[in-house]
Write an enzyme that holds these catalytic residues in place. Structure first.
Site, short mmCIF file in Angstrom:
data_model
loop_
_atom_site.label_atom_id
_atom_site.label_comp_id
_atom_site.label_asym_id
_atom_site.label_seq_id
_atom_site.Cartn_x
_atom_site.Cartn_y
_atom_site.Cartn_z
N TYR A 66 37.59 33.58 49.84
CA TYR A 66 37.82 33.38 48.63
C TYR A 66 38.78 34.24 48.09
O TYR A 66 39.73 33.80 47.17
CB TYR A 66 36.33 33.78 47.85
CG TYR A 66 36.43 33.47 46.23
CD1 TYR A 66 36.17 32.31 46.06
CD2 TYR A 66 36.61 34.72 45.41
CE1 TYR A 66 36.25 31.97 44.47
CE2 TYR A 66 36.58 34.47 44.15
CZ TYR A 66 36.36 33.03 43.69
OH TYR A 66 36.25 32.93 42.23
N SER B 6 42.00 31.27 38.72
CA SER B 6 42.03 32.13 39.65
C SER B 6 40.51 33.17 39.36
O SER B 6 39.64 32.56 39.28
CB SER B 6 43.32 33.16 39.92
OG SER B 6 43.37 33.80 41.00
N LYS C 62 42.14 32.82 46.33
CA LYS C 62 42.37 33.42 44.98
C LYS C 62 43.92 34.00 44.80
O LYS C 62 44.64 34.11 43.81
CB LYS C 62 41.37 33.83 44.22
CG LYS C 62 40.12 32.97 44.00
CD LYS C 62 40.43 31.88 43.29
CE LYS C 62 39.23 31.02 42.92
NZ LYS C 62 39.48 29.85 42.09
#
Length: 277
Positions: free
Chosen positions: A148, A134, A152
């Site tokens: 993003y 992650s 994550k």
């Protein structure tokens, strides 16, 4: 005892560092990338202990094929490392819908696809490790990386929830949350940054400029991170989350403190919504 690994995104960065370390320490590896020509030297150096597989993690069929091939070649699978990922830096409003979706598909559903394929194998073995890469951005979000961060955050939550489901079968799941690593990640993330709309310049401009100043000077050492990940594959107990890097630790520590302060500030409102029978 030697273990069998499957690592996604082995062509560069952390994935490459980990692939080299795994093989140097005597384990076996299914090395995957969308461009396996960049992995030929691993095959030349390590021979039968490494198998190359062209993998687009956004494809469930391809992900299933990679897991099946690993078991066919090596007889088992012990460690799955979901490493493939990237970011595009820019405002959400200036991000095309297709680009946003592709980023989510790669960074999150890529993890889902390979994990879904690997889990029956690991559960049947009653052993195995799923190590999901992650990010500190999976705990504390930053402007300019909405897709993003969304992906994550999902990876970190997915990993923690899955760990609680499969731990009883001897399968360990962990979310690795690194800070900035000295790879090509930052430069690639900034390569597609658009000219910012004037309203976004004061919000995102400093973040973009900071990113450019640290290219090639990122604090995180991918080889040291790879060594930590290798050591995890030999441990009986793992945390649900592991932060890597002083920058990540400070960022998450500050962010969690701010969250706690905000939660306490709004506590009366939070507690006001219960029935009072």
């Amino acid at each position: 005892m030697a273990k069998t690994w499957l690592i996604t995104g082995c062509a560069s960065g952390l994935g490459r560092a980990l692939a080299e370390l795994v093989l140097a320490r005597g384990d076996r590896l299914m090395a995957t990338s969308r461009d396996i020509s960049r992995l030929r030297d691993l095959k030349e150096q390590f021979g039968d202990r490494v198998e190359l597989y062209e993998l687009d993690v956004t494809s469930p069929v391809a992900s299933q094929g990679a897991i099946e091939q690993a078991v066919k070649v090596f007889g088992r699978l012990d460690v799955l490392v979901n490493n493939t990922g990237y970011a595009n830096v820019g405002p959400f409003e200036q991000t095309a819908a297709d680009d946003f979706r592709t980023e989510i598909e790669t960074n999150f559903f890529g993890v889902v696809n390979t994990t879904r394929a690997a889990l029956p194998v690991l559960r049947k073995q009653r052993s195995g490790y799923i190590i999901n890469i992650s990010s500190s951005a999976g705990r504390i979000a930053a402007a300019g990386t909405v897709a993003y961060c969304a992906a994550k955050f999902a990876v970190s939550g997915f990993s923690e929830a899955l760990a609680k489901e499969v731990g009883a079968f001897g399968v360990k799941v962990i979310s690795i949350e690194p800070g900035s690593l000295r790879t090509n990640w930052t430069s690639a993330a900034l390569a597609t940054t658009p000219t910012l709309e004037p309203d976004y310049e004061p919000v995102l401009g400093p973040n973009v400029q900071f990113g450019r100043t640290i290219v090639g000077r990122e604090p995180g050492d991918p080889k040291k991170c790879a060594a930590v990940i290798f050591d995890l594959s030999r441990m009986d107990e793992l945390p649900h989350h592991l932060i890597l890097g002083t920058d990540a630790f400070k960022r998450i520590e500050t962010g969690e403190r701010e969250r706690s302060t905000q939660a306490e500030k709004w506590r009366v409102v939070s507690e006001s919504t219960d029935f009072h029978d």
